[in-house]
Motif scaffolding. Structure first.
Motif, PDB file in Angstrom:
ATOM      1  N   PRO A 127       0.821  -1.214   0.000  1.00  0.00           N
ATOM      2  CA  PRO A 127       0.000   0.000   0.000  1.00  0.00           C
ATOM      3  C   PRO A 127       0.852   1.260   0.000  1.00  0.00           C
ATOM      4  O   PRO A 127       2.016   1.249   0.416  1.00  0.00           O
ATOM      5  CB  PRO A 127      -0.806  -0.125   1.294  1.00  0.00           C
ATOM      6  N   ARG A 169      -8.113   3.216   4.172  1.00  0.00           N
ATOM      7  CA  ARG A 169      -8.408   3.334   2.728  1.00  0.00           C
ATOM      8  C   ARG A 169      -7.278   2.753   1.878  1.00  0.00           C
ATOM      9  O   ARG A 169      -7.525   1.993   0.939  1.00  0.00           O
ATOM     10  CB  ARG A 169      -8.642   4.801   2.378  1.00  0.00           C
ATOM     11  N   GLU A 170      -6.038   3.096   2.190  1.00  0.00           N
ATOM     12  CA  GLU A 170      -4.902   2.577   1.402  1.00  0.00           C
ATOM     13  C   GLU A 170      -4.750   1.078   1.574  1.00  0.00           C
ATOM     14  O   GLU A 170      -4.324   0.378   0.646  1.00  0.00           O
ATOM     15  CB  GLU A 170      -3.606   3.292   1.810  1.00  0.00           C
ATOM     16  N   ARG A 173      -7.396  -0.554  -0.772  1.00  0.00           N
ATOM     17  CA  ARG A 173      -7.024  -0.378  -2.178  1.00  0.00           C
ATOM     18  C   ARG A 173      -5.859  -1.300  -2.566  1.00  0.00           C
ATOM     19  O   ARG A 173      -5.822  -1.822  -3.689  1.00  0.00           O
ATOM     20  CB  ARG A 173      -6.629   1.077  -2.426  1.00  0.00           C
ATOM     21  N   GLU A 176      -7.204  -4.983  -3.015  1.00  0.00           N
ATOM     22  CA  GLU A 176      -8.025  -5.150  -4.222  1.00  0.00           C
ATOM     23  C   GLU A 176      -7.176  -5.273  -5.482  1.00  0.00           C
ATOM     24  O   GLU A 176      -7.666  -5.786  -6.503  1.00  0.00           O
ATOM     25  CB  GLU A 176      -8.973  -3.954  -4.356  1.00  0.00           C
ATOM     26  N   ARG A 177      -5.929  -4.859  -5.444  1.00  0.00           N
ATOM     27  CA  ARG A 177      -5.042  -4.986  -6.616  1.00  0.00           C
ATOM     28  C   ARG A 177      -4.223  -6.272  -6.603  1.00  0.00           C
ATOM     29  O   ARG A 177      -3.468  -6.528  -7.542  1.00  0.00           O
ATOM     30  CB  ARG A 177      -4.095  -3.778  -6.672  1.00  0.00           C
TER      31      ARG A 177
END
Length: 205
Positions: A127, A169-170, A173, A176-177
């Motif tokens: 992240p 949040r980071e 994210r 999800e990648r």
């Protein structure tokens, strides 16, 4: 009176001078027309009727007689030996082949499925450090849980715990990648539920 004297004296003198000049010219003319002296050397020029033949040197083009060379004798013929065909059967020479028990393929004990395996990570992107946390000098830790689809994609990402909400949040994210090798059971890709991981956010990294 003086002019008459010059006339009577000059006229005879002029006649005499004219006669002498005429006589001198006659003498010069006769001398020029005299035949040339035969005592001079005679010059003769001779032109050859035909050019002199020049004999060019010719090379000897005759080839020396080559000596006859006797060819070597041909190599001796090698007779190929023919193998005799066996007169005995194969079972007599090698021995009888053992009998094997043939497997029963119709039974349910044999399986050709790929061995089972759990979900394996392929791509794990770390992240990004939140800019707000960097400005404030905040460090922390986040635990997250998610599921992996049969296609190897993370889904249902859930935050279990975070020392500071600025990292949530980071963390989501980043997960999800990610990409996974899906879970396989009996050769069929399956869902993998409840995968957990933890992220540490340190400014010194």
């Amino acid at each position: 009176m003086a002019s008459l004297v010059r006339l009577f004296v000059g006229a005879p003198l002029a006649a005499i001078v004219t006669f002498l000049l005429f006589t001198l010219m006659q003498i010069l003319i006769f001398e020029d027309s005299a035949p040339p002296d035969d005592a001079g050397d005679e010059v003769r020029i001779t032109i050859a009727d035909a050019p002199e033949e020049i004999q060019a040197r010719q090379r000897d083009a005759n080839i020396d007689q080559v000596e006859d060379v006797t060819p070597p004798p041909p190599p001796p013929a090698i007779e190929r030996a023919r193998a005799d065909q066996p007169t005995e059967s194969m079972s007599t020479i090698v021995g009888g082949l053992p009998d094997f028990d043939r497997p029963q393929l119709a039974g349910g004990d044999i399986s050709f499925d790929v061995s089972d395996r759990d979900a394996q990570p392929l791509v794990r992107i770390p992240p990004n450090y939140p800019p707000r946390a960097t400005e404030r000098g905040i460090e922390g830790r986040c635990s997250v849980e998610f599921d992996v689809t049969p296609d190897g994609n993370p889904t249902n990402v859930r935050i279990l715990s975070c020392t500071n909400s600025v990292f949530e949040r980071e963390t989501i994210r980043a997960v999800e990648r990610w990409r996974y090798e899906p879970r396989v059971q009996d050769g069929v890709p399956q869902w993998r539920r409840g995968v957990q991981t933890q992220f540490d956010y340190n400014l010194s990294q």
